[in-house]
Each structure stands twice: as C-alpha cells, then as structure tokens.
Write a protein that holds these residues in place. Structure first.
Motif, PDB file in Angstrom:
ATOM      1  N   SER A   1       0.898  -1.504  -0.568  1.00 42.87           N
ATOM      2  CA  SER A   1       0.496   0.129  -0.171  1.00 42.87           C
ATOM      3  C   SER A   1       0.645   1.148   0.118  1.00 42.87           C
ATOM      4  O   SER A   1       1.636   1.203   0.728  1.00 42.87           O
ATOM      5  N   GLY A   2       0.596   2.176  -1.102  1.00 42.73           N
ATOM      6  CA  GLY A   2       1.421   3.508  -1.463  1.00 42.73           C
ATOM      7  C   GLY A   2       2.321   3.261  -1.687  1.00 42.73           C
ATOM      8  O   GLY A   2       3.553   4.188  -2.251  1.00 42.73           O
ATOM      9  N   ALA A   3       2.804   1.944  -2.461  1.00 38.02           N
ATOM     10  CA  ALA A   3       4.360   1.982  -2.936  1.00 38.02           C
ATOM     11  C   ALA A   3       4.675   2.938  -4.175  1.00 38.02           C
ATOM     12  O   ALA A   3       3.343   2.737  -4.884  1.00 38.02           O
ATOM     13  N   VAL A   4       5.099   3.185  -4.289  1.00 35.55           N
ATOM     14  CA  VAL A   4       4.993   4.139  -6.334  1.00 35.55           C
ATOM     15  C   VAL A   4       6.545   3.372  -7.126  1.00 35.55           C
ATOM     16  O   VAL A   4       7.130   2.954  -6.063  1.00 35.55           O
ATOM     17  N   ASN A   5       6.403   2.754  -7.784  1.00 35.46           N
ATOM     18  CA  ASN A   5       6.884   2.619  -8.897  1.00 35.46           C
ATOM     19  C   ASN A   5       7.564   3.355  -9.176  1.00 35.46           C
ATOM     20  O   ASN A   5       7.137   4.490  -9.619  1.00 35.46           O
ATOM     21  N   VAL A   6       9.474   3.682  -8.928  1.00 36.50           N
ATOM     22  CA  VAL A   6       9.681   4.664  -8.834  1.00 36.50           C
ATOM     23  C   VAL A   6      11.537   4.125 -10.380  1.00 36.50           C
ATOM     24  O   VAL A   6      12.277   3.115 -10.238  1.00 36.50           O
ATOM     25  N   ALA A   7      11.214   4.660 -11.693  1.00 36.10           N
ATOM     26  CA  ALA A   7      12.466   4.449 -12.351  1.00 36.10           C
ATOM     27  C   ALA A   7      14.181   4.594 -11.610  1.00 36.10           C
ATOM     28  O   ALA A   7      14.049   5.768 -11.030  1.00 36.10           O
ATOM     29  N   PRO A   8      14.560   3.710 -11.907  1.00 38.43           N
ATOM     30  CA  PRO A   8      16.062   4.175 -11.368  1.00 38.43           C
ATOM     31  C   PRO A   8      16.804   5.329 -12.000  1.00 38.43           C
ATOM     32  O   PRO A   8      16.319   5.709 -12.746  1.00 38.43           O
ATOM     33  N   ALA A   9      17.410   6.265 -11.164  1.00 37.79           N
ATOM     34  CA  ALA A   9      17.707   7.158 -11.754  1.00 37.79           C
ATOM     35  C   ALA A   9      18.646   6.688 -12.587  1.00 37.79           C
ATOM     36  O   ALA A   9      19.745   5.974 -12.563  1.00 37.79           O
ATOM     37  N   PRO A  10      18.849   7.341 -14.020  1.00 35.52           N
ATOM     38  CA  PRO A  10      19.611   7.051 -15.220  1.00 35.52           C
ATOM     39  C   PRO A  10      21.333   7.627 -14.558  1.00 35.52           C
ATOM     40  O   PRO A  10      21.564   8.492 -13.637  1.00 35.52           O
ATOM     41  N   ARG A  11      22.121   6.972 -15.712  1.00 34.06           N
ATOM     42  CA  ARG A  11      23.097   6.866 -15.131  1.00 34.06           C
ATOM     43  C   ARG A  11      24.228   8.454 -15.081  1.00 34.06           C
ATOM     44  O   ARG A  11      23.728   9.001 -16.435  1.00 34.06           O
ATOM     45  N   GLN A  12      24.874   8.665 -14.112  1.00 31.55           N
ATOM     46  CA  GLN A  12      25.504   9.898 -14.621  1.00 31.55           C
ATOM     47  C   GLN A  12      27.040   9.943 -15.490  1.00 31.55           C
ATOM     48  O   GLN A  12      27.083   9.486 -15.327  1.00 31.55           O
ATOM     49  N   PRO A  13      27.251  10.326 -15.651  1.00 32.19           N
ATOM     50  CA  PRO A  13      28.357  10.973 -16.683  1.00 32.19           C
ATOM     51  C   PRO A  13      29.536  10.706 -16.317  1.00 32.19           C
ATOM     52  O   PRO A  13      29.581  11.551 -14.809  1.00 32.19           O
ATOM     53  N   ARG A  14      30.297  10.266 -16.352  1.00 33.92           N
ATOM     54  CA  ARG A  14      31.875   9.924 -16.009  1.00 33.92           C
ATOM     55  C   ARG A  14      32.825  10.553 -16.919  1.00 33.92           C
ATOM     56  O   ARG A  14      32.644  10.533 -17.905  1.00 33.92           O
ATOM     57  N   TRP A  15      33.497  12.019 -16.064  1.00 31.11           N
ATOM     58  CA  TRP A  15      34.711  12.344 -16.739  1.00 31.11           C
ATOM     59  C   TRP A  15      35.996  12.074 -16.158  1.00 31.11           C
ATOM     60  O   TRP A  15      36.279  11.652 -15.297  1.00 31.11           O
ATOM     61  N   LYS A  16      36.961  11.462 -17.339  1.00 31.17           N
ATOM     62  CA  LYS A  16      38.348  11.756 -16.907  1.00 31.17           C
ATOM     63  C   LYS A  16      39.152  13.112 -17.156  1.00 31.17           C
ATOM     64  O   LYS A  16      39.131  13.593 -17.835  1.00 31.17           O
ATOM     65  N   LEU A  17      40.119  13.297 -16.156  1.00 27.50           N
ATOM     66  CA  LEU A  17      40.694  14.402 -16.524  1.00 27.50           C
ATOM     67  C   LEU A  17      42.175  14.824 -17.267  1.00 27.50           C
ATOM     68  O   LEU A  17      42.175  13.196 -16.762  1.00 27.50           O
ATOM     69  N   THR A  18      43.443  14.989 -17.825  1.00 27.72           N
ATOM     70  CA  THR A  18      43.506  14.581 -18.545  1.00 27.72           C
ATOM     71  C   THR A  18      44.648  15.821 -18.042  1.00 27.72           C
ATOM     72  O   THR A  18      44.897  16.909 -16.977  1.00 27.72           O
ATOM     73  N   TRP A  19      46.165  15.048 -18.466  1.00 24.87           N
ATOM     74  CA  TRP A  19      47.353  16.054 -18.101  1.00 24.87           C
ATOM     75  C   TRP A  19      47.855  16.590 -19.599  1.00 24.87           C
ATOM     76  O   TRP A  19      47.869  16.012 -21.061  1.00 24.87           O
TER      77      TRP A  19
END
Length: 145
Positions: free
Chosen positions: A19-37
C-alpha cells in the motif's frame, strides 16, 4: 496486485502490492569524466620545447612532451611543467634575435591567469623587455561514460 508485464492479474505470478508503494524508475547513470594531463619539456641549449596535452596519465604526458622536444632537435630535454585539469602557457621574448633571451611558462585555472604569470616572469627575466604568449592550451576532461 503487482504483476509482471503480460501476466493477468490474479495469476500466481503476481505479488500483493504494497500500500502506498510507488514504482520509481532507476536514476539514469551520471556521465563520468576523466581528467587529462599536459606537460612541457625544454632544451635550453637547443632552444626547443616539446608540449603535450589531453593525455590520460602524467607519465604519458611527460613521454609525449619529451618525444616532441627530442624530435625538434633537443638533446638535453627536461620536464619543466606538468599540469592536470588546468591551463598552461609559454611566453617568449619578442626579439627572438636577442641573446641571451629567456622564456617563461606557467599553469593556472585559466589561460588569462597563466598568461599573466608567465608574461610577468618573462618580462622580469629579460630586463623588463616585452614578451608574448607563443603557446597556450588547457587540458580538457573527456567523457568516458
């Protein structure tokens, strides 16, 4: 009742709904950034410099800068600057025929900040003569996700 897609409600495959449960879609993956040298390798005697940018490791940035310095005629190349996730510039004396002449380089959060530091240093090293920026670059993060 919570039933899998395509299953008729009331089937044994259905579960009682909370009761009261709401189906929530999983959060989209956040972008990952790689720092450069980036890096600068300098041979003062031969007056050559090798640069690198956008490398995924400090070691790779150093190797690329050293290789470029050597390919430009440097025999005594040394690393003078490594930088990650920032900007770097090279300033040189405006009168390239003046001897001795001294260049300067600096890193900073922006090209403007690095330029100000490098130009001030070059200006002082060359008896308060004018200098100009001959190279500028910023390492940029790369999207890896």
């Amino acid at each position: 009742m919570a039933c899998p897609q395509g299953v008729t409600p009331g089937s044994q495959q259905c579960l009682p709904s909370k009761s009261g449960a709401v189906n929530v879609a999983p959060a989209p993956r956040q972008p990952r950034w790689k720092l450069t040298w980036g890096a600068f390798a300098l041979d003062n005697e031969a007056a050559v410099i090798g640069t690198s940018t956008g490398e995924f490791s400090k070691r790779s940035a150093v190797r690329t800068a050293m290789d470029k310095c050597a390919a430009s005629g440097g025999r005594e190349c040394i690393i003078t600057l490594t930088y990650k996730n920032q900007c770097a510039v090279i300033a040189d004396h405006i009168d390239r025929d003046k001897q001795p002449r001294f260049g300067s380089h600096a890193g900073g959060p922006t090209i403007e900040d690095a330029s100000r530091t490098a130009l001030d240093s070059c200006y002082e090293k060359n008896g308060r003569s004018r200098c100009e920026i001959i190279y500028s670059n910023c390492t940029r993060p790369v999207l890896v996700n």
